[in-house]
Design an enzyme around this catalytic site. Structure first.
Site, short mmCIF file in Angstrom:
data_model
loop_
_atom_site.label_atom_id
_atom_site.label_comp_id
_atom_site.label_asym_id
_atom_site.label_seq_id
_atom_site.Cartn_x
_atom_site.Cartn_y
_atom_site.Cartn_z
N SER A 101 44.89 13.56 29.02
CA SER A 101 46.24 13.47 30.19
C SER A 101 45.62 12.50 31.38
O SER A 101 46.49 11.75 31.92
CB SER A 101 46.61 14.91 30.50
OG SER A 101 47.03 15.51 29.41
N ARG A 102 44.42 12.48 31.50
CA ARG A 102 44.02 11.88 32.68
C ARG A 102 43.86 10.35 32.36
O ARG A 102 43.63 9.49 33.48
CB ARG A 102 42.59 12.26 33.16
CG ARG A 102 42.46 13.83 33.64
CD ARG A 102 40.84 14.23 33.83
NE ARG A 102 40.71 15.47 33.94
CZ ARG A 102 40.91 16.24 35.09
NH1 ARG A 102 41.18 15.42 36.22
NH2 ARG A 102 40.80 17.55 35.41
N GLY A 159 46.91 13.58 21.11
CA GLY A 159 46.11 14.61 20.81
C GLY A 159 46.69 16.01 20.96
O GLY A 159 46.73 16.84 20.10
N HIS A 160 47.46 16.07 21.66
CA HIS A 160 48.38 17.51 21.83
C HIS A 160 49.38 17.48 20.80
O HIS A 160 49.51 18.41 20.09
CB HIS A 160 49.01 17.57 23.09
CG HIS A 160 48.38 17.56 24.32
ND1 HIS A 160 48.22 16.27 25.28
CD2 HIS A 160 47.59 18.59 25.04
CE1 HIS A 160 47.62 16.77 26.31
NE2 HIS A 160 47.14 17.97 26.33
N ALA A 198 51.49 16.48 30.67
CA ALA A 198 51.00 15.11 30.36
C ALA A 198 50.74 14.98 28.86
O ALA A 198 49.77 14.36 28.72
CB ALA A 198 50.10 14.63 31.28
N GLY A 239 41.97 21.23 21.13
CA GLY A 239 41.52 20.21 20.71
C GLY A 239 39.84 20.25 21.15
O GLY A 239 39.30 20.49 21.96
N GLU A 240 39.19 19.53 20.16
CA GLU A 240 37.72 19.51 20.15
C GLU A 240 36.93 18.54 21.65
O GLU A 240 35.97 18.55 21.80
CB GLU A 240 36.80 19.05 19.20
CG GLU A 240 36.97 19.99 17.98
CD GLU A 240 36.03 19.79 16.79
OE1 GLU A 240 35.83 18.61 16.58
OE2 GLU A 240 35.84 20.70 16.02
#
Length: 304
Positions: free
Chosen positions: A204-205, A54-55, A50, A165-166
């Site tokens: 992703s959420r 960010g990814h 997902a 990721g932070e």
């Protein structure tokens, strides 16, 4: 193994690198063996799919810093303590591959559960105090499952660097503890949170949020930012109460916990002067379902 590029369909493979998708451990390892033999450095981004910007930021950094970038897409059942959460977790491998190809990833590893866990993983990982507070306390078994899958992926990929990721602040601390414990030769690279224009941390959420829920979710970071100014004239205890009360005042948001901690040990601090590195970590339930969102804010930056 599949070639994922549209260029492959046209037969134009001379100039463009073609991303490959692997479903079996042995196939990925065979490809990586050849890369290592050629002296190439391996970067790795573990994900649960997902994928979002960010990814993508992690993948782009890995591509920048390494010769080969591997991205895993695997929804790890061992880190879910809620079966409904596992069932509802968003999945879309086709969309993930399109994003990863645009980021110029080299390999995608997308195994089935049976491939990752041919037998139950009974290893137990516990790294107090960082693994037992906050998420560790509210989601029993979560970090044990994270360590099981990440350690297994590290053994499979054997990366030189791995990127996180932070946003998942506590998870990074736990993984670093695991790497030290297992003496794994991998450098953990922390990358900044990527946020939408309204401040909501990419997650992703977020795809599970309704339109109304998405509209109120940015209040979490808005309040956290406001609290950094509030903290300049108020005690730590007062700042804590300000954040909890302000977020809970928004209909549809409910704070599960807000902890103001030492940024290294993740232990609660009672006064601002108790640590030179202070971070506020929060988890908030959003909406009626509800969707669990995490975020954090730095009150005092770490000094090197």
């Amino acid at each position: 193994m599949l070639f994922c590029s549209a260029l492959a369909k046209r037969g134009n493979l001379k100039k463009e690198k073609v991303m490959k998708v692997f479903y079996k451990i042995v196939d990925l390892q065979n490809a990586l063996f050849e890369d290592r033999k050629a002296g190439k450095k391996i970067g790795f981004v573990p994900t649960m799919g997902a994928l979002h910007e960010g990814h993508a930021s992690l993948v782009r950094r890995s591509v920048e810093e390494n010769d080969v970038t591997v991205v895993s897409v695997f929804v790890n059942p061992n880190q879910f303590n809620d079966k409904n959460d596992l069932k509802n977790y968003p999945r879309d491998l086709d969309a993930d591959c399109k994003l990863l190809e645009a980021c110029k990833a080299d390999y995608v590893f997308a195994p089935e559960v049976e491939e990752m866990y041919p037998t139950p993983d009974n290893r137990h990982f516990e790294y107090p105090p960082v693994s037992t507070v906050m998420e560790g306390a509210h989601r029993p078994g979560h970090f044990n499952g994270v360590c099981q899958v990440v350690s297994r992926l590290f053994y499979i990929v054997r990366p030189d660097k791995s990127y996180f990721g932070e946003k998942d602040w506590q998870q990074i601390a736990v993984i670093k503890a695991m790497v030290r414990h297992l003496q794994l030769p991998v450098q953990i690279v922390e990358c900044p949170i990527i946020r939408d224009a309204d401040g909501l941390a990419r997650s992703s959420r977020n795809t599970l949020l309704s339109k109304d829920e998405r509209a109120i979710a940015p209040h979490i970071y808005k309040v956290l930012k406001e609290s950094t100014e509030y903290a300049k004239k108020h005690s730590l205890k007062e700042t804590h109460q300000f954040v909890v009360d302000s977020i809970n005042a928004v209909e549809g948001l409910k704070v599960e916990y807000f902890a103001i901690v030492d940024g290294n040990t993740l232990q609660d601090v009672a006064e601002w002067n108790d640590s030179s590195y202070v971070v506020g970590c929060i988890t908030v339930y959003c909406g009626k379902t509800p969707i669990r969102l995490i975020d954090h804010i730095k009150y005092k930056e770490e000094t090197v």
